[in-house]
Design an enzyme around this catalytic site. Structure first.
Site, PDB file in Angstrom:
ATOM      1  N   PRO A 138       8.563  -9.673  33.591  1.00 28.52           N
ATOM      2  CA  PRO A 138       8.991  -9.998  32.229  1.00 28.52           C
ATOM      3  C   PRO A 138       9.796  -8.834  31.638  1.00 28.52           C
ATOM      4  O   PRO A 138       9.396  -7.680  31.771  1.00 28.52           O
ATOM      5  CB  PRO A 138       7.676 -10.188  31.468  1.00 28.52           C
ATOM      6  CG  PRO A 138       6.648 -10.447  32.522  1.00 28.52           C
ATOM      7  CD  PRO A 138       7.104  -9.694  33.738  1.00 28.52           C
ATOM      8  N   GLY A 144       8.233  -2.083  32.977  1.00 26.43           N
ATOM      9  CA  GLY A 144       9.164  -1.368  33.845  1.00 26.43           C
ATOM     10  C   GLY A 144      10.302  -2.211  34.381  1.00 26.43           C
ATOM     11  O   GLY A 144      10.827  -1.944  35.468  1.00 26.43           O
ATOM     12  N   SER A 145      10.749  -3.216  33.608  1.00 20.75           N
ATOM     13  CA  SER A 145      11.768  -4.115  34.163  1.00 20.75           C
ATOM     14  C   SER A 145      13.113  -3.422  34.363  1.00 20.75           C
ATOM     15  O   SER A 145      13.816  -3.719  35.333  1.00 20.75           O
ATOM     16  CB  SER A 145      11.932  -5.359  33.284  1.00 20.75           C
ATOM     17  OG  SER A 145      12.432  -5.015  32.027  1.00 20.75           O
ATOM     18  N   SER A 146      13.488  -2.494  33.485  1.00 20.13           N
ATOM     19  CA  SER A 146      14.823  -1.890  33.655  1.00 20.13           C
ATOM     20  C   SER A 146      14.869  -1.023  34.907  1.00 20.13           C
ATOM     21  O   SER A 146      15.866  -1.015  35.638  1.00 20.13           O
ATOM     22  CB  SER A 146      15.248  -1.093  32.413  1.00 20.13           C
ATOM     23  OG  SER A 146      14.409   0.014  32.213  1.00 20.13           O
ATOM     24  N   ALA A 148      12.949  -1.496  37.562  1.00 16.74           N
ATOM     25  CA  ALA A 148      12.881  -2.424  38.705  1.00 16.74           C
ATOM     26  C   ALA A 148      14.265  -3.002  38.982  1.00 16.74           C
ATOM     27  O   ALA A 148      14.680  -3.152  40.140  1.00 16.74           O
ATOM     28  CB  ALA A 148      11.882  -3.546  38.412  1.00 16.74           C
ATOM     29  N   ASP A 189       8.904   5.412  35.485  1.00 16.83           N
ATOM     30  CA  ASP A 189       9.184   4.003  35.818  1.00 16.83           C
ATOM     31  C   ASP A 189       9.986   3.889  37.112  1.00 16.83           C
ATOM     32  O   ASP A 189       9.647   3.101  38.004  1.00 16.83           O
ATOM     33  CB  ASP A 189       9.988   3.328  34.700  1.00 16.83           C
ATOM     34  CG  ASP A 189       9.153   2.994  33.487  1.00 16.83           C
ATOM     35  OD1 ASP A 189       8.037   3.534  33.366  1.00 16.83           O
ATOM     36  OD2 ASP A 189       9.618   2.203  32.642  1.00 16.83           O
TER      37      ASP A 189
END
Ligand code: PMV
Length: 354
Positions: A138, A144-146, A148, A189
């Protein structure tokens, strides 16, 4: 301050870990259906999402933090296409739509700018490419999406163009993208997104940026419930707000960072001792300090409260805060905690960590 010796931590400044066995060994989770390719073999390249168990924000100022990958990730594929130089980004977020998250128009071009930065660093600027991203992480939920995203893109370019980047190079380049997205990231991250394993992390000095990354091994997977507020967490704004407050009141803020650092190191000991009640109590204490840093919200506090009232051993916000998610430690009653979160109008994910 407790001794971390029992974990036999190795100082691994930017050293490579073995690439983890992706999702093959990670347990299933209940509430999000993994993308079909997420069940694929270890050869698949990805950037991992993460949770910070203890230590966010203080980690930006040199304190320790504990973070671990979650069974949610991003993958990318690269295709060279005819036509003018430029990159078409196709992002497929199967099953991870966020009901209440608001897109920030000022930040919508960050993925494109990250890709351009990566291409320039890799000597690939001026190509005509289509990059397809599939994600189960999400976005803007403190997971940590950015990072990833950056790692997935870098690994896909590496594979497509046969660049043979090692993990340390992937990690450093992902840090550059995080600087673009977050201003002054600690680097935690991108480290977890790259190496895909639990770490005790301490950022390096501003000038050197060589971080201390100590792999952690959990004797048993940690049973977690993640509660998602559905409100976007802007890490860049949260980190900037804490920085402004630290500049105004450095003594008070540094005392809080120090207390968080103590909690993290006690958390390492609790993990080593498999003392989950102690770890839960430390998570609660950490949440209190994050409230003092003014990065919690009514919804995050409500989720923490719901978790603790329904049998979690401890809970705290995770990531940047001001929206995003909480992490709750639930060796028992996890279904009850997740159900209670959902009944209150939030989303909940159940997952085992480590
Ligand atoms: O919100 P996330 O998932 O990007 O996590 C941010 C963690 C912080 O400690 C607040 C910032 C950082 O760079 O470590």
């Amino acid at each position: 301050m407790l001794d971390t010796e029992p974990l036999k931590p190795e100082a691994l400044p930017q050293a490579g870990f073995e690439r983890p066995a992706a999702f093959g060994r990670l347990p299933a989770f209940a509430d999000v259906r993994p993308a079909s390719d997420q069940r694929a073999s270890a050869q698949h390249l990805c950037g991992y999402g993460k949770v910070i168990l203890l230590g966010e924000h203080a980690v930006v100022y040199g304190s320790h933090a504990i973070a671990a990958p979650i069974p949610l990730a991003m993958r990318a594929t690269v295709q060279e296409i005819p036509g003018n130089p430029g990159v078409i980004l196709d992002v497929d977020r199967r099953g991870v739509a966020q009901d209440r998250a608001q897109a920030d128009p000022d930040r919508q071009d960050i993925p494109q700018r990250s890709v351009q930065l990566v291409l320039a660093h890799l000597g690939l600027a001026g190509r005509a490419l289509r990059i397809r991203i599939s994600s189960t992480v999400p976005a803007a939920m403190g997971l940590g999406s950015s990072a990833a995203f950056a790692v997935a893109v870098i690994r896909a370019l590496d594979q497509h163009f046969g660049l043979a980047l090692d993990d340390a190079q992937v990690n450093m380049l992902a840090l550059r993208c995080e600087e673009l997205a977050h201003g002054t990231p600690s680097g935690i991250d991108n480290t977890v997104a790259t190496y895909g394993r639990p770490v005790l992390y301490q950022r390096g000095e501003e000038t050197h940026r060589v971080s201390r990354i100590q792999p952690l091994t959990f004797a048993r997977p940690l049973p977690l419930a993640i509660g998602l507020t559905g409100r976007s967490s802007s890490t860049v704004e949260a980190v900037a707000a804490v920085r402004r407050a630290w500049q105004r009141e450095s003594t008070r803020y540094e005392a809080i960072f120090q207390r968080i650092d103590d909690i993290v190191l006690q958390g390492v000991q609790a993990l080593h001792d498999q003392d989950l009640p102690r770890l839960g109590a430390l998570m609660n204490a950490c949440h209190g300090h994050l409230q003092a840093l003014d990065v919690s919200t009514r919804e995050l506090d409500e989720l923490v409260d719901i978790a603790c009232r329904n049998g979690a051993l401890g809970a705290k916000l995770t990531g940047g805060g001001r929206g995003g998610s909480v992490v709750a430690l639930c060796p028992e009653n996890r279904d009850r905690v997740a159900d209670a979160m959902c009944r209150a109008g939030y989303r909940a994910l159940k997952m085992d960590l480590g």
